[in-house]
Design a protein around this motif. Structure first.
Motif, PDB file in Angstrom:
ATOM      1  N   ARG A  53     -59.969  36.511 -47.706  1.00  0.00           N
ATOM      2  CA  ARG A  53     -60.885  37.574 -47.262  1.00  0.00           C
ATOM      3  C   ARG A  53     -61.972  37.829 -48.296  1.00  0.00           C
ATOM      4  NH1 ARG A  53     -55.989  39.797 -45.364  1.00  0.00           N
ATOM      5  NH2 ARG A  53     -55.754  41.021 -47.277  1.00  0.00           N
ATOM      6  N   ALA A  54     -61.592  37.800 -49.585  1.00  0.00           N
ATOM      7  CA  ALA A  54     -62.608  37.980 -50.631  1.00  0.00           C
ATOM      8  C   ALA A  54     -63.614  36.846 -50.599  1.00  0.00           C
ATOM      9  CB  ALA A  54     -61.928  38.051 -52.003  1.00  0.00           C
ATOM     10  N   SER A  55     -63.119  35.613 -50.377  1.00  0.00           N
ATOM     11  CA  SER A  55     -64.026  34.465 -50.292  1.00  0.00           C
ATOM     12  C   SER A  55     -64.962  34.607 -49.099  1.00  0.00           C
ATOM     13  CB  SER A  55     -63.202  33.179 -50.179  1.00  0.00           C
ATOM     14  OG  SER A  55     -64.045  32.064 -50.001  1.00  0.00           O
ATOM     15  N   GLU A  56     -64.396  35.044 -47.951  1.00  0.00           N
ATOM     16  CA  GLU A  56     -65.238  35.254 -46.779  1.00  0.00           C
ATOM     17  C   GLU A  56     -66.286  36.320 -47.044  1.00  0.00           C
ATOM     18  OE1 GLU A  56     -62.534  36.175 -43.689  1.00  0.00           O
ATOM     19  OE2 GLU A  56     -62.060  34.077 -43.222  1.00  0.00           O
ATOM     20  N   SER A  57     -65.900  37.371 -47.792  1.00  0.00           N
ATOM     21  CA  SER A  57     -66.859  38.425 -48.118  1.00  0.00           C
ATOM     22  C   SER A  57     -67.992  37.878 -48.978  1.00  0.00           C
ATOM     23  CB  SER A  57     -66.145  39.570 -48.830  1.00  0.00           C
ATOM     24  OG  SER A  57     -67.067  40.563 -49.227  1.00  0.00           O
ATOM     25  N   ARG A  58     -67.598  37.057 -49.978  1.00  0.00           N
ATOM     26  CA  ARG A  58     -68.654  36.464 -50.815  1.00  0.00           C
ATOM     27  C   ARG A  58     -69.539  35.533 -50.007  1.00  0.00           C
ATOM     28  NH1 ARG A  58     -64.274  36.195 -54.451  1.00  0.00           N
ATOM     29  NH2 ARG A  58     -63.897  34.005 -53.901  1.00  0.00           N
ATOM     30  N   TYR A  59     -68.917  34.773 -49.108  1.00  0.00           N
ATOM     31  CA  TYR A  59     -69.699  33.872 -48.264  1.00  0.00           C
ATOM     32  C   TYR A  59     -70.662  34.656 -47.374  1.00  0.00           C
ATOM     33  CZ  TYR A  59     -70.763  30.757 -44.383  1.00  0.00           C
ATOM     34  OH  TYR A  59     -71.403  30.042 -43.421  1.00  0.00           O
ATOM     35  N   ARG A  60     -70.154  35.789 -46.836  1.00  0.00           N
ATOM     36  CA  ARG A  60     -71.009  36.616 -45.989  1.00  0.00           C
ATOM     37  C   ARG A  60     -72.182  37.167 -46.789  1.00  0.00           C
ATOM     38  NH1 ARG A  60     -67.341  39.533 -44.523  1.00  0.00           N
ATOM     39  NH2 ARG A  60     -66.750  38.367 -42.655  1.00  0.00           N
ATOM     40  N   GLN A  61     -71.924  37.592 -48.027  1.00  0.00           N
ATOM     41  CA  GLN A  61     -73.017  38.076 -48.873  1.00  0.00           C
ATOM     42  C   GLN A  61     -74.015  36.967 -49.168  1.00  0.00           C
ATOM     43  OE1 GLN A  61     -71.123  39.700 -52.328  1.00  0.00           O
ATOM     44  NE2 GLN A  61     -70.255  41.469 -51.246  1.00  0.00           N
ATOM     45  N   LEU A  62     -73.469  35.754 -49.387  1.00  0.00           N
ATOM     46  CA  LEU A  62     -74.347  34.612 -49.638  1.00  0.00           C
ATOM     47  C   LEU A  62     -75.218  34.314 -48.430  1.00  0.00           C
ATOM     48  CD1 LEU A  62     -75.196  32.207 -51.447  1.00  0.00           C
ATOM     49  CD2 LEU A  62     -73.303  30.915 -50.450  1.00  0.00           C
ATOM     50  N   THR A 115     -57.200  36.595 -50.941  1.00  0.00           N
ATOM     51  CA  THR A 115     -58.187  35.738 -51.601  1.00  0.00           C
ATOM     52  C   THR A 115     -59.165  35.164 -50.590  1.00  0.00           C
ATOM     53  OG1 THR A 115     -56.566  35.166 -53.293  1.00  0.00           O
ATOM     54  CG2 THR A 115     -58.480  33.716 -53.070  1.00  0.00           C
TER      55      THR A 115
END
Length: 827
Positions: free
Chosen positions: A318-327, A316
């Motif tokens: 890592r998924a949050s970090e991925s979304r943050y990176r996209q943001l 979870t």
């Protein structure tokens, strides 16, 4: 207290003798307990320490706690943690011995190698006597978990139980039941190990060298959903490992059986209900022989922890970090991180593109390297502020690849994890997280606005008219210096104040001026300009002055958007509303005075022209009408009158032309070095005929004075002064002409008469146009009233000054100054 300590020591030594632990052969059960303790506590060393009267002995050693030198350690020297454990009744733990008061700075050195971590549980007999401890220790600092601490305490009780059991068996079978004692001990041992395995909270599985399950504790039963009898003798991959994971599970087992121990790995278990669990395993071996580190592998002991929830949380995260990176990457601003030295650790693509660069070109480089040389000195101050306050905001001026300077407004914060402290390397190092916005265009617009404001302020300050503005409440918002000067207020005394109450409250006749009657306020409501030229403003000191002003409303334009319901299009209609009024006013005091002077001038000139013209017209009318044909002497007199009035008109016109030419600067001076005495004598000669008629005498004193002047203009000045002296002095009197040197640069010329004198209140006014001591003088003496005004203009043009000293009945002295050389022009 000493008696109690001695009593405890005696009881402990008696218990040790009872258990016969010193020099006893190794106990496999105790070896398993210490091995299991080391495995569960994840320690590289473990053992059981017994404290004798003069030495301590370490038995059942696991890991690097080997060698004959570790068998007995003399007491009374360097303090040991085993004795500290013996002194208490709870688990004794040292997370980092290098910082402990007894072992700093090298750590625990009793085992031959420096250990930094230690944890021990006292071995307490049923009678309450501590005889030793079971301990784990390691060369790296750490702390036990609550589960590990509880397990170690369980192991301490099991050791005592084992000692008790061994002691009893030894006592029971010492003589003739040796074989039964051994069999009983083995049975107890098996039961004991099973009890231990079922007591600990970790998953524990024991495999034989073929990979079959030998032991399976209760924690494993709980996670898998299978009981031990249904799995004993089976391979773990038959029921517990998902089909896709079997090859990996077999490979892991083969590596462990080949001696690649200790080993750590993760795999998935499929429980009886079909759910999957991820288990993190640590494996070690149980070997045959007296030396556990050298014998053959008999069994593999594998302990594990169910990390299913932990790994789900990590996924979870890592998924949050991925979304943050996209943001971050999709952000329309600059998002970056850098270390405490200003080296960029990361930056989003948009931020890099904003200065014409790529992420790869910027990461790993100093932020200052992207600044111009004159702005790089900003970085040390910025980094110092971040270190002191943990946050900063301001502007970076970064260079675009094409050389253009981009202004980035930033707000940055220091991010420091709790685990990172000075002197420790645990946790991520502190870093700075920054957010920036490119405000280059905004800065340029602000600079243009500032330039316009500066230009407007310069215009307001340079304009001679008074200008002020007020808002819808009538309070002053802007006022220029000229307005402050005319009104007698300071700027701060006007700003924010109601302007009508300050300067426009009363009419010129003293009656109140109501706000609703004010044209200025009316311009705001009517949204139209007004021009007024017959009102007064009031100064701070209570005086008023006439003004002419123009009031113009200030507008704010808005666009009202309306939608067409038929076409769906939107149309904008501009509307404007007043936000205040700007007033520009002029003090008309001087202009009105000039108007009065002009009226007086016209009146005077008209009178001066009308009087001689009327006399001239009458005289010529009589001559041409033939009324004096029979009287030649009367006709001659009329012609003399006509000639005299003609001469008077010519003098008036010449004087007016002279004074206007001098005042306008059209009369150029042709200066040269002249003798003052020569000029005085020439002026006297020019007036000799008029002086002779009245019997006037001249006394001339030059004193060798030289002047730098236009001789003709000075001659005209002295001639006018002599003419006045003749007109207003009694016949037969003396007129004195003299020149004096005041200093190296200045000379003074005096014309003194013995006439009737001039009243003191007239001495300044006589040099103004059409001003005479007595209004009848112009008629009786034939003067124009411009002679002294011409004299003042000529003297002023030379840089000098003119004045009169007189008293009624005592004559008058007219004096003026002139320069004595070209560089001595008076100021």
């Amino acid at each position: 207290m000493i008696h109690n300590l001695a009593t405890d020591e005696i009881l402990r030594l008696e218990a040790l003798d009872q258990y016969e632990v010193f020099d006893a052969p190794p106990d496999p059960a105790l070896a398993e307990i210490t091995a299991l303790a080391a495995q569960i506590c994840r320690a590289s060393q473990a053992g059981i320490a017994y404290i004798g009267s003069d030495s301590l002995q370490i038995q059942s050693r696991v890991g690097t706690l080997t060698g004959p030198a570790l068998g007995k350690i003399p007491r009374g020297g360097t303090p040991t943690p085993y004795e500290s454990t013996l002194a208490g009744d709870k688990l004794y733990e040292i997370p980092d011995a290098r910082y402990h008061r007894d072992y700093a700075p090298h750590g625990i050195l009793t085992t031959g190698r420096a250990c930094r971590f230690y944890a021990g549980a006292p071995l307490t007999t049923p009678s309450g006597v501590n005889i030793g401890c079971i301990f784990v220790q390691d060369t790296v600092p750490r702390q036990l978990t609550d589960s590990q601490r509880n397990s170690l305490l369980v192991f301490s009780r099991q050791v005592v139980t084992r000692l008790e059991l061994t002691s009893r068996i030894r006592q029971m079978d010492r003589a003739e039941r040796a074989r039964q004692r051994v069999e009983t001990a083995l049975t107890v041992e098996r039961n004991f190990v099973s009890a231990v395995l079922d007591t600990v909270g970790a998953l524990v599985v024991v495999f034989d060298t073929a990979g079959r399950i030998v032991r399976f504790n209760r924690a494993c039963e709980t996670v898998s959903g299978y009981d031990f009898p249904s799995l004993v003798g089976h391979y773990v991959w038959e029921k517990l490992i998902p089909e896709d994971d079997i090859p990996e599970a077999v490979a892991n087992f083969e590596r462990m059986r080949a001696g690649q121990l200790p080993a750590s790995f993760e795999n998935r278990w499929r429980s009886s209900d079909g759910s999957l669990h991820r288990i993190a395993w640590s494996a070690t071996a149980l070997r045959d022989g007296q030396d556990p580190s050298q014998g053959q592998v008999s069994f593999l002991i594998v302990t594990g922890i169910d990390v299913t929830v932990q790994r789900a949380a990590e996924a979870t995260l890592r998924a949050s970090e991925s979304r943050y990176r996209q943001l971050v990457e999709g952000s329309l601003g600059m998002v970056f991180t850098h270390d405490l030295d200003g080296i960029l650790l990361s930056i989003n693509a948009y931020g890099a593109r904003s200065i014409g660069r790529s992420v790869e070109e910027m990461v790993g480089h100093a932020l200052a390297s992207f600044m111009s040389h004159e702005h790089r000195n900003q970085m040390p101050r910025y980094l110092d502020e971040m270190a002191r306050t943990s946050e900063a905001q301001g502007r970076f001026r970064l260079l675009h690849r094409q050389g253009e300077e981009r202004v980035i407004a930033f707000r940055n914060r220091l991010i420091a994890e709790n685990g990172h402290q000075a002197g420790h390397s645990s946790g991520r190092k502190p870093y700075i997280l920054g957010f920036g916005v490119d405000i280059t265009e905004q800065v340029r617009a602000e600079e243009k606005i500032r330039a316009l404001i500066h230009q407007s302020n310069s215009i307001l300050e340079s304009v001679g008219d008074g200008i002020y503005a007020f808002d819808m409440q009538g309070c002053v918002t802007v006022v220029n210096p000229a307005a402050c000067q005319m009104l007698g207020f300071r700027e701060h005394e006007l700003l924010g104040k109601n302007v009508h109450e300050l300067i426009h409250h009363t009419h010129a006749d003293g009656t109140p001026y109501l706000p609703e009657d004010s044209p200025i306020l009316g311009a705001m409501h009517k949204l139209d300009s007004v021009r007024v030229s017959d009102e007064v403003f009031w100064r701070k000191d209570g005086t008023s002055f006439p003004v002419e002003y123009v009031a113009r409303p200030q507008f704010d334009t808005q666009v009202d958007t309306q939608a067409d319901h038929q076409t769906g299009h939107q149309s904008g209609r501009q509307s404007r509303h007043a936000i205040g009024v700007v007033v520009a006013f002029t003090d008309t005091t001087e202009r009105r005075a000039l108007d009065r002077m002009k009226d007086e001038f016209i009146s005077t000139v008209s009178h001066e022209l009308r009087t001689p013209l009327t006399s001239l017209r009458a005289a010529l009318g009589l001559v041409t009408g033939g009324a004096l044909a029979s009287r030649p002497e009367k006709m001659a007199k009329m012609l003399d009158i006509a000639i005299g009035n003609t001469d008077r008109l010519v003098r008036l016109v010449n004087d007016i032309l002279d004074i206007e030419r001098i005042s306008s600067g059209k009369a150029e001076l042709h200066s040269s070095l002249c003798s003052a005495e020569d000029l005085l004598r020439r002026a006297a000669e020019l007036q000799q005929a008029a002086a002779a008629k009245g019997g006037f005498r001249f006394r001339i004193t030059g004193n060798g004075v030289q002047i730098w002047a236009d001789a003709d203009r000075i001659l005209q000045t002295v001639t006018n002064l002599i003419s006045n002296a003749i007109k207003f002095s009694p016949e037969g009197s003396e007129i004195t002409l003299s020149a004096h040197k005041v200093d190296a640069n200045e000379a003074r010329i005096d014309v003194h008469d013995e006439g009737r004198g001039i009243p003191e209140d007239k001495l300044e006014h006589i040099f103004e146009r059409f001003q005479q001591v007595d209004a009848s003088d112009s008629r009786g003496m034939g003067g124009t009233g411009l002679g002294l005004a011409i004299c003042r203009s000529i003297v002023a043009q030379h840089g000098g000054r003119i004045w009169a000293v007189s008293a009624p009945g005592e004559g008058s002295t007219f004096s003026f100054t002139l320069p004595t050389h070209a560089s001595g022009r008076l100021t």
